[in-house]
Design a protein around this motif. Sequence first.
Motif, PDB file in Angstrom:
ATOM      1  N   THR A 188     -46.930  37.106 -25.097  1.00  0.00           N
ATOM      2  CA  THR A 188     -47.305  38.354 -24.429  1.00  0.00           C
ATOM      3  C   THR A 188     -48.618  38.159 -23.686  1.00  0.00           C
ATOM      4  O   THR A 188     -49.575  37.610 -24.232  1.00  0.00           O
ATOM      5  CB  THR A 188     -47.453  39.505 -25.438  1.00  0.00           C
ATOM      6  N   GLN A 221     -49.715  45.265 -21.391  1.00  0.00           N
ATOM      7  CA  GLN A 221     -49.186  44.154 -22.170  1.00  0.00           C
ATOM      8  C   GLN A 221     -47.758  43.902 -21.710  1.00  0.00           C
ATOM      9  O   GLN A 221     -46.935  44.821 -21.691  1.00  0.00           O
ATOM     10  CB  GLN A 221     -49.238  44.483 -23.667  1.00  0.00           C
ATOM     11  N   GLU A 223     -44.466  40.793 -21.589  1.00  0.00           N
ATOM     12  CA  GLU A 223     -43.992  39.467 -21.973  1.00  0.00           C
ATOM     13  C   GLU A 223     -44.071  38.520 -20.781  1.00  0.00           C
ATOM     14  O   GLU A 223     -43.692  38.876 -19.660  1.00  0.00           O
ATOM     15  CB  GLU A 223     -42.557  39.532 -22.491  1.00  0.00           C
TER      16      GLU A 223
END
Length: 320
Positions: A166, A290, A292
């Motif tokens: 992440t 945030q 991935e």
Amino acid sequence: MLRRQDVGHRVVVRRIVGVSHNRPLFADALGELVELTETELTLATAKGTLRVPLREVHRAKRVPPARRPPAAEVVALELAANEAWPAPIQARLGGWILRAAENWTGRANAALAVGDPDRTLEAAIDAVELWYAARGQRPMINTPMPLAAPVNAALDGRGWTARPLTLVQTAPLPALVGDVAPRRDLPPVELADSPADAWYEMVAEHKGTLPAVARKLLTGVPEVVFASVRDEAGDLLAVGRGAVTGPDRWLGVSLVQTAPAARRMGLGRHLVRAVAGWATQRGAARAYLQVEERNTPATTLYQGLGFRTHHTYLTREAPD
């Protein structure tokens, strides 16, 4: 060769990529070592995640770190993010935060390993395992890197696995708001203090059914806004959420989603810009999100908005 202690640090790997005239061909890769197993290593590079089988590694070593944010700033941002995504059940383990939300999202159900757990590292991991076992949940730990590199190494030794990397990305709010007038060819962004049922329904298409604990988490922040874009018929085209938290007044951007039929119209940028304007009026100066690392469409959107990676983290899971 590299060791588990190198996880979370910047390394260079020379790997064999072929053979020409009976001689090996090499290529170098530079990045952050995010995982090291008995068969391969994983690097987070500027071009994305790279997995290299150990049999292809000719040479590898740790190198001096690139310019990184101060450790205190990483901790402060992680704590602000925790406030913006507040698990309804939280407990302290020294500086670590144990979090549970009936398994809705990894962030709200993983211990946050920042600060001193006030005991040995092995004892801290034991305590995490017991705390989650008592709630019938699989133990998980979020490990911001490189701060939590020792934690990652200890978890490797216990056989814990890792979810995809992440990225925690940041951008100055003035860059998001900009001096350009909002696009008038797009429907306006509606900002509300609480989400409508249709907003929840669109989020559920991506996050799965939203239990009561999810709704409590999403609305359980004093300064939060729910953004929506609708077409002329009133159908949702895009949604998003913003929350201002922490002593540094960070804007956390989350749940930016666009209906499949409305993608590539600039709605994501349109919506984030409106949320940034809302946060600016409340004294925020910087935004974070945030995402991935493997989510290419999202990272491309955020890069175009001016977001850059501040630090990274892995969500580690205990073995079954």
